[in-house]
Design an enzyme around this catalytic site. Structure first.
Site, short mmCIF file in Angstrom:
data_model
loop_
_atom_site.label_atom_id
_atom_site.label_comp_id
_atom_site.label_asym_id
_atom_site.label_seq_id
_atom_site.Cartn_x
_atom_site.Cartn_y
_atom_site.Cartn_z
N ARG A 254 1.10 -1.10 0.11
CA ARG A 254 -0.15 -0.15 0.01
C ARG A 254 0.92 1.35 -0.03
O ARG A 254 1.83 1.21 0.68
CB ARG A 254 -1.00 -0.02 1.02
N GLU A 282 -4.07 6.83 -5.03
CA GLU A 282 -3.72 5.66 -5.91
C GLU A 282 -3.35 5.93 -7.48
O GLU A 282 -2.69 5.36 -7.85
CB GLU A 282 -5.32 4.89 -6.03
N HIS A 301 -1.58 -0.24 -10.13
CA HIS A 301 -1.98 -1.07 -9.13
C HIS A 301 -2.61 -2.59 -9.91
O HIS A 301 -3.83 -2.93 -9.81
CB HIS A 301 -3.11 -0.57 -8.23
#
Length: 343
Positions: A254, A282, A301
């Site tokens: 993360r 993100e 991601h």
């Protein structure tokens, strides 16, 4: 072929709880057909809101929920509407976003496909470790720019994987899988995890070291720490400064585990390298200097399950449902006592 021992039993009443897109992408390619063989559920009803009349009707009879990305929180209000609920089978990794304390208080059995999702993350990580040590991205960039014969041994005298040191931050499910996949290579593996003993680290195939030693003594450091209150900003400015010049940080965990401002400064200065599959936020702002750093590879991601890999998640979940229907324990249970140190 349908298992006669399963088909002969009563099919538990169940419901799907996830985003419609998740149901379509994860449970396609015949997996939904298998679910309806095992469970009494409406494949056309996908709950992404537990407060609607349709959701209330489905919850009232559900003994099992098949959850996925986009599942709303199973809080007390939702559980009050599901008095018969006995089990939740999650078709993705972490259950932190929808499993609440109320689920544990009511003794609901929880299973997760985290082990299946760990496989592609570990594969991505191993590929990036090997490419980073080999300096493939740097060499490819230089070759594209200069388009001539170059003595790469002279330009990159430290390139290669032989006897390089790889540091693994946390022996999570993914971290352990990475260590396992790296065993055949001529690498020196180091591990920092406060919950793992020196003996356990040796059994995994790594040398246990302290946190600063991991950063100061590794050519590549791969972050596999779950984001918890205690791990936010764990990879601090001081640890990043301890990394050797030219070392590489890989983060597939993360973004908030790393002090991103400090990392950005190090990367803009060109002192270290990074492979980042996760950032804060993100999706980085368009003006982020990280996009323009030749020494940073940023991916959106994608290390986890994507496209065809989603079928692995569905297959694990179906196996868990088969276990439930036949009265066996879950093979991949989630237990509350480990959530304070896992994803």
């Amino acid at each position: 072929m349908t298992d006669p021992h399963i088909s002969a039993r009563h099919r538990p009443r169940a419901a799907l709880a996830m985003a419609e897109r998740s149901a379509r992408q994860v449970l396609g390619s015949g997996r939904m057909d298998r679910l309806t063989e095992l469970l009494d559920l409406d494949p056309g009803l996908v709950l992404d809101d537990f407060t609607t009349p349709a959701a209330r009707r489905a919850l009232a009879d559900a003994e099992l929920l098949v959850t996925g990305w986009g599942c709303p929180p199973l809080d007390r209000r939702a559980l009050d509407a599901a008095p018969r609920l006995r089990a939740v089978v999650h078709t993705a990794g972490t259950v932190r976003h929808h499993i609440t304390d109320a689920c544990w208080e009511r003794g609901i059995a929880i299973s997760s496909a985290a082990a299946a999702n760990a496989v592609p993350v570990a594969e991505y990580t191993v590929a990036m470790i090997l490419l980073s040590n080999k300096r493939i991205l740097d060499i490819a960039r230089d070759y594209r720019a200069e388009r001539r014969t170059i003595d790469w041994n002279e330009r990159y005298p430290d390139a290669g994987n032989y006897r390089r040191t790889v540091g693994i931050l946390s022996a999570s499910v993914i971290g352990r899988r990475v260590i396992e996949l790296l065993r055949p290579y001529d690498l020196d593996l180091r591990l920092y995890d406060p919950y793992v003993t020196a003996q356990e680290a040796r059994e995994l195939g790594a040398l246990q070291v302290g946190l600063r030693e991991l950063f100061a003594g590794s050519d590549v450091i791969s972050v596999h720490t779950p984001l918890l209150p205690a791990t936010q900003g764990l990879v601090s400015r001081e640890l990043l400064a301890a990394m050797p010049d030219g070392a590489t940080l890989i983060n597939t965990a993360r973004g908030a585990v790393v002090d991103q401002d400090a990392l950005t400064e190090e990367l803009v200065a060109g002192r270290i390298r990074a492979v980042l599959d996760v950032t804060v936020p993100e999706v980085l702002p368009a003006a982020s200097p990280l996009y323009d750093c030749d020494n940073a590879l940023i991916t959106p991601h994608i290390a986890g399950s994507k496209s065809g890999e989603l079928r692995r998640l569905a297959d694990l979940a179906i196996g868990e449902i088969e276990n439930y229907v036949t009265g066996r324990d879950f093979a991949h249970p989630v237990r509350p006592e480990i959530l304070d140190r896992s994803a």
